[in-house]
Motif scaffolding. Structure first.
Motif, PDB file in Angstrom:
ATOM      1  N   LEU A 157       3.520   1.031  -8.245  1.00 48.80           N
ATOM      2  CA  LEU A 157       4.513   1.845  -7.551  1.00 48.80           C
ATOM      3  C   LEU A 157       4.132   3.317  -7.699  1.00 48.80           C
ATOM      4  O   LEU A 157       3.713   3.756  -8.773  1.00 48.80           O
ATOM      5  N   ASP A 158       4.252   4.052  -6.612  1.00 46.74           N
ATOM      6  CA  ASP A 158       4.009   5.493  -6.632  1.00 46.74           C
ATOM      7  C   ASP A 158       4.947   6.147  -7.650  1.00 46.74           C
ATOM      8  O   ASP A 158       6.145   5.859  -7.670  1.00 46.74           O
ATOM      9  N   ASP A 159       4.405   7.033  -8.501  1.00 41.91           N
ATOM     10  CA  ASP A 159       5.242   7.562  -9.583  1.00 41.91           C
ATOM     11  C   ASP A 159       6.292   8.558  -9.108  1.00 41.91           C
ATOM     12  O   ASP A 159       7.142   8.988  -9.893  1.00 41.91           O
ATOM     13  N   ARG A 160       6.281   8.933  -7.829  1.00 46.42           N
ATOM     14  CA  ARG A 160       7.353   9.774  -7.294  1.00 46.42           C
ATOM     15  C   ARG A 160       8.635   8.986  -7.057  1.00 46.42           C
ATOM     16  O   ARG A 160       9.693   9.573  -6.803  1.00 46.42           O
ATOM     17  N   ALA A 166      -0.061   7.873 -10.325  1.00 41.95           N
ATOM     18  CA  ALA A 166       0.143   9.324 -10.285  1.00 41.95           C
ATOM     19  C   ALA A 166      -0.809   9.963  -9.279  1.00 41.95           C
ATOM     20  O   ALA A 166      -1.770   9.338  -8.813  1.00 41.95           O
ATOM     21  N   ALA A 167      -0.550  11.223  -8.965  1.00 45.78           N
ATOM     22  CA  ALA A 167      -1.381  11.941  -7.992  1.00 45.78           C
ATOM     23  C   ALA A 167      -2.825  12.063  -8.457  1.00 45.78           C
ATOM     24  O   ALA A 167      -3.748  12.110  -7.643  1.00 45.78           O
ATOM     25  N   PHE A 180       0.799  -1.225   0.000  1.00 46.82           N
ATOM     26  CA  PHE A 180       0.000   0.000   0.000  1.00 46.82           C
ATOM     27  C   PHE A 180       0.836   1.281   0.000  1.00 46.82           C
ATOM     28  O   PHE A 180       0.581   2.201  -0.782  1.00 46.82           O
ATOM     29  N   VAL A 181       1.831   1.387   0.869  1.00 46.71           N
ATOM     30  CA  VAL A 181       2.534   2.662   1.062  1.00 46.71           C
ATOM     31  C   VAL A 181       3.354   3.033  -0.170  1.00 46.71           C
ATOM     32  O   VAL A 181       3.281   4.157  -0.671  1.00 46.71           O
ATOM     33  N   SER A 182       4.148   2.087  -0.679  1.00 45.74           N
ATOM     34  CA  SER A 182       4.960   2.367  -1.867  1.00 45.74           C
ATOM     35  C   SER A 182       4.153   2.235  -3.152  1.00 45.74           C
ATOM     36  O   SER A 182       4.577   2.715  -4.203  1.00 45.74           O
ATOM     37  N   GLY A 183       2.974   1.615  -3.059  1.00 42.46           N
ATOM     38  CA  GLY A 183       2.183   1.323  -4.246  1.00 42.46           C
ATOM     39  C   GLY A 183       1.112   2.341  -4.576  1.00 42.46           C
ATOM     40  O   GLY A 183       0.156   2.027  -5.290  1.00 42.46           O
ATOM     41  N   GLY A 184       1.246   3.568  -4.063  1.00 41.68           N
ATOM     42  CA  GLY A 184       0.313   4.625  -4.441  1.00 41.68           C
ATOM     43  C   GLY A 184      -0.792   4.898  -3.453  1.00 41.68           C
ATOM     44  O   GLY A 184      -1.667   5.729  -3.712  1.00 41.68           O
ATOM     45  N   GLY A 185      -0.771   4.228  -2.301  1.00 38.91           N
ATOM     46  CA  GLY A 185      -1.813   4.460  -1.308  1.00 38.91           C
ATOM     47  C   GLY A 185      -1.823   5.871  -0.752  1.00 38.91           C
ATOM     48  O   GLY A 185      -2.852   6.363  -0.287  1.00 38.91           O
ATOM     49  N   PHE A 186      -0.658   6.534  -0.813  1.00 37.85           N
ATOM     50  CA  PHE A 186      -0.550   7.924  -0.360  1.00 37.85           C
ATOM     51  C   PHE A 186      -0.316   8.857  -1.549  1.00 37.85           C
ATOM     52  O   PHE A 186       0.348   9.888  -1.415  1.00 37.85           O
ATOM     53  N   ASN A 187      -0.850   8.496  -2.717  1.00 37.63           N
ATOM     54  CA  ASN A 187      -0.500   9.240  -3.936  1.00 37.63           C
ATOM     55  C   ASN A 187      -0.954  10.693  -3.939  1.00 37.63           C
ATOM     56  O   ASN A 187      -0.408  11.510  -4.680  1.00 37.63           O
ATOM     57  N   LYS A 188      -1.908  11.038  -3.096  1.00 34.00           N
ATOM     58  CA  LYS A 188      -2.409  12.419  -3.084  1.00 34.00           C
ATOM     59  C   LYS A 188      -1.841  13.255  -1.936  1.00 34.00           C
ATOM     60  O   LYS A 188      -2.167  14.435  -1.799  1.00 34.00           O
ATOM     61  N   ILE A 189      -1.023  12.640  -1.098  1.00 39.07           N
ATOM     62  CA  ILE A 189      -0.402  13.354   0.026  1.00 39.07           C
ATOM     63  C   ILE A 189       1.057  12.923   0.136  1.00 39.07           C
ATOM     64  O   ILE A 189       1.509  12.026  -0.576  1.00 39.07           O
ATOM     65  N   ASN A 190       1.802  13.567   1.037  1.00 44.50           N
ATOM     66  CA  ASN A 190       3.193  13.177   1.255  1.00 44.50           C
ATOM     67  C   ASN A 190       3.266  11.754   1.799  1.00 44.50           C
ATOM     68  O   ASN A 190       2.466  11.361   2.649  1.00 44.50           O
ATOM     69  N   ILE A 191       4.231  11.001   1.317  1.00 42.40           N
ATOM     70  CA  ILE A 191       4.429   9.637   1.812  1.00 42.40           C
ATOM     71  C   ILE A 191       5.172   9.707   3.143  1.00 42.40           C
ATOM     72  O   ILE A 191       6.250  10.295   3.215  1.00 42.40           O
ATOM     73  N   PRO A 192       4.628   9.119   4.217  1.00 42.35           N
ATOM     74  CA  PRO A 192       5.383   9.076   5.483  1.00 42.35           C
ATOM     75  C   PRO A 192       6.672   8.283   5.282  1.00 42.35           C
ATOM     76  O   PRO A 192       6.632   7.107   4.918  1.00 42.35           O
ATOM     77  N   ILE A 193       7.810   8.925   5.500  1.00 44.34           N
ATOM     78  CA  ILE A 193       9.090   8.328   5.130  1.00 44.34           C
ATOM     79  C   ILE A 193       9.374   7.034   5.878  1.00 44.34           C
ATOM     80  O   ILE A 193       9.896   6.073   5.309  1.00 44.34           O
ATOM     81  N   SER A 194       9.010   6.970   7.177  1.00 43.12           N
ATOM     82  CA  SER A 194       9.303   5.752   7.942  1.00 43.12           C
ATOM     83  C   SER A 194       8.464   4.584   7.434  1.00 43.12           C
ATOM     84  O   SER A 194       8.957   3.460   7.284  1.00 43.12           O
ATOM     85  N   ILE A 231      16.578   7.325   0.687  1.00 42.09           N
ATOM     86  CA  ILE A 231      15.601   8.098  -0.076  1.00 42.09           C
ATOM     87  C   ILE A 231      15.074   9.239   0.774  1.00 42.09           C
ATOM     88  O   ILE A 231      14.948   9.123   1.990  1.00 42.09           O
ATOM     89  N   THR A 232      14.800  10.358   0.126  1.00 44.15           N
ATOM     90  CA  THR A 232      14.071  11.439   0.763  1.00 44.15           C
ATOM     91  C   THR A 232      12.850  11.715  -0.099  1.00 44.15           C
ATOM     92  O   THR A 232      12.975  11.975  -1.299  1.00 44.15           O
ATOM     93  N   VAL A 233      11.670  11.591   0.476  1.00 44.11           N
ATOM     94  CA  VAL A 233      10.449  11.783  -0.302  1.00 44.11           C
ATOM     95  C   VAL A 233      10.057  13.256  -0.215  1.00 44.11           C
ATOM     96  O   VAL A 233       9.296  13.674   0.634  1.00 44.11           O
ATOM     97  N   GLN A 234      10.637  14.040  -1.087  1.00 42.54           N
ATOM     98  CA  GLN A 234      10.358  15.474  -1.141  1.00 42.54           C
ATOM     99  C   GLN A 234      10.184  15.886  -2.591  1.00 42.54           C
ATOM    100  O   GLN A 234      10.804  15.325  -3.488  1.00 42.54           O
ATOM    101  N   SER A 235       9.355  16.866  -2.816  1.00 45.54           N
ATOM    102  CA  SER A 235       9.235  17.453  -4.154  1.00 45.54           C
ATOM    103  C   SER A 235      10.195  18.637  -4.197  1.00 45.54           C
ATOM    104  O   SER A 235       9.892  19.710  -3.688  1.00 45.54           O
ATOM    105  N   LEU A 236      11.363  18.418  -4.792  1.00 50.89           N
ATOM    106  CA  LEU A 236      12.397  19.448  -4.796  1.00 50.89           C
ATOM    107  C   LEU A 236      12.269  20.312  -6.042  1.00 50.89           C
ATOM    108  O   LEU A 236      12.272  19.815  -7.161  1.00 50.89           O
ATOM    109  N   SER A 237      12.170  21.608  -5.837  1.00 52.45           N
ATOM    110  CA  SER A 237      12.122  22.535  -6.967  1.00 52.45           C
ATOM    111  C   SER A 237      13.540  22.795  -7.449  1.00 52.45           C
ATOM    112  O   SER A 237      14.513  22.366  -6.831  1.00 52.45           O
ATOM    113  N   GLU A 238      13.679  23.517  -8.556  1.00 50.21           N
ATOM    114  CA  GLU A 238      15.000  23.788  -9.118  1.00 50.21           C
ATOM    115  C   GLU A 238      15.903  24.511  -8.120  1.00 50.21           C
ATOM    116  O   GLU A 238      17.080  24.232  -8.015  1.00 50.21           O
TER     117      GLU A 238
END
Length: 438
Positions: free
Chosen positions: A52-55, A72-73, A11-25, A387-394
């Motif tokens: 798999l979550d597309d992130r 995807a989200a 669930f966690v890596s497979g898109g269960g949190f696709n609309k919110i931040n994935i809890p890293i732990s 891994i760090t689950v962050q959306s990093l901008s330029e």
């Protein structure tokens, strides 16, 4: 079995949190379980599909699958899940019980009349709710902590009830989510003053949409027994110790990892078999676990049932002579073949999450494309790469400091050798400019 397909969903890596931040732990444990499960099923020559979550598409290269689709989200993961269910012969689900997630996913499999290799709905329904599980344990006369549902008064949890039970139990109490998993949302309260303080200043940590239980705190060693349920008595795979930090009111409890098998395995095994023989576990056919606490006097208190594959599977794969996936399949398809318990290698596995901070000067792109793959070659025990689950901008892409998490599992000849190997692994990280945070 090469002509059969299995859909393995975590669930966690497979898109269960696709609309919110994935809890890293949760992600670190989830991806490690997914990777270990896929590897063990692949040895049986199944055709394997997963989501798999597309992130985290770049992690797909570590999964020995025949097909991966990305979530995807904008996607509804339930729809993608059901599409995969319809195309496969078998399904195996790794998902949390909270919010009926595991139950609802399993329901989709049963609705589509596919062969389910994980636990069926009746077992999930019982084990999802900790108060029902407490009543189940009491019904069969096994030791379990005294447990109460935490009532509400005008939508507020009842502080006075908690204080009354604290006085009645004459010792510390634990408050936890009624359908929670792992150590998430668990609070240890050791005094009447602390209870007052918690309900007055930290009650916001209790989700108003969730139910909670109040439980007697039992001092002892946190253990779990990993089982394969059959139509007869369940088969013990191993007994594992658990590293859990139970918090006071102002911090979060967390599950860090564990060891398998426990040091005094044969002694504890004899004790827990006596307890298991008191229970009717027919609802649990397939892989499941039971958490328990072993007191210093040898008494074992059952805490809860996990109606799913748990993190300890990662270590168990390293210590059994048998492939645990083969036992899972046999439990569902050929239960009469499961007559004997699998033997343990003379091996030990320590499995844990490492929290890291990169303090070098390489850009993130170079870390992901060169440094981390090189570390994985150097450290085969890594199951979830750093891994760090962050959306990093330029503007953030050139940051030279970033926090990472990874999950590792040793395969050594003893507990002592596992500890030595962990120290060596940490040294490898330090040599590559990763600071060990925990």
């Amino acid at each position: 079995m090469s002509d059969k397909s299995v859909f393995i969903y975590e669930f966690v890596s497979g898109g269960g949190f696709n609309k919110i931040n994935i809890p890293i732990s949760l992600f670190c444990e989830g991806f490690a379980m997914l990777r270990a499960t896929i590897a063990s099923f692949k040895e049986l020559s199944f055709k394997i599909t997963t989501l798999l979550d597309d992130r985290i598409t770049y992690l797909s290269c570590y999964l020995k699958t025949d097909q991966i689709d990305f979530v995807a989200a904008c996607d509804e993961y339930y729809d993608l899940f059901e599409n995969h269910v319809k195309k496969c012969d078998y399904c195996f689900i790794i998902a949390p019980e909270f919010s009926e997630i595991l139950y609802n996913l399993t329901k989709i499999v049963e609705k589509n009349e596919k062969t389910l290799l994980s636990i069926n709905l009746p077992g999930i329904k019982l084990a999802t709710h900790k108060f029902k599980t407490f009543q189940y344990f009491k019904q069969y006369g096994v030791k379990t902590p005294q447990t109460y549902l935490l009532p509400r008064i005008y939508n507020f949890f009842d502080k006075d009830f908690a204080i009354r039970q604290f006085k009645r139990l004459k010792g510390p109490i634990v408050i936890k989510q009624e359908d929670g998993v792992g150590a998430d949302g668990i609070f240890l309260l050791t005094s009447e003053k602390q209870i007052h303080h918690f309900f007055e200043d930290f009650s916001h940590k209790l989700d108003p949409e969730k139910s909670y239980i109040l439980q007697e705190y039992i001092e002892g060693e946190d253990l779990s027994v990993s089982l394969i349920g059959t139509s007869n008595s369940p088969i013990i795979l191993s007994i594992n110790s658990q590293s859990i930090n139970i918090s006071a009111q102002n911090t979060s409890s967390e599950y860090i990892g564990g060891n398998t098998p426990v040091k005094n395995f044969e002694t504890v095994k004899k004790e827990i078999i006596k307890v298991l023989n008191c229970l009717n576990l027919e609802l649990f056919q397939g892989y499941f676990g039971i958490d328990f606490i072993r007191k210093s006097n040898g008494e074992n208190y059952l805490i809860e049932i996990n109606p799913r594959l748990t993190t300890s599977y990662i270590g168990i794969c390293n210590i059994l002579h048998s492939n645990p996936a083969e036992l899972i399949v046999q439990a569902k398809l050929e239960p009469l073949k499961l007559l004997n318990e699998p033997s343990l290698k003379k091996k030990h596995s320590k499995f844990l999450r490492l929290e890291l901070e990169y303090i070098g000067e390489k850009p993130i792109e170079e870390l992901q494309e060169k440094t981390i793959p090189d570390l994985i070659k150097l450290i085969p025990e890594i199951l979830t790469p750093p891994i760090t689950v962050q959306s990093l901008s330029e503007e953030h892409s050139s940051l030279i400091k970033s926090k990472y998490s990874c999950f590792i599992a040793t395969e050594e000849s003893s507990f002592f050798e596992s500890e030595k190997r962990i120290k060596k692994i940490k040294r490898f990280f330090k040599e590559n400019h990763f600071k060990i945070l925990s």
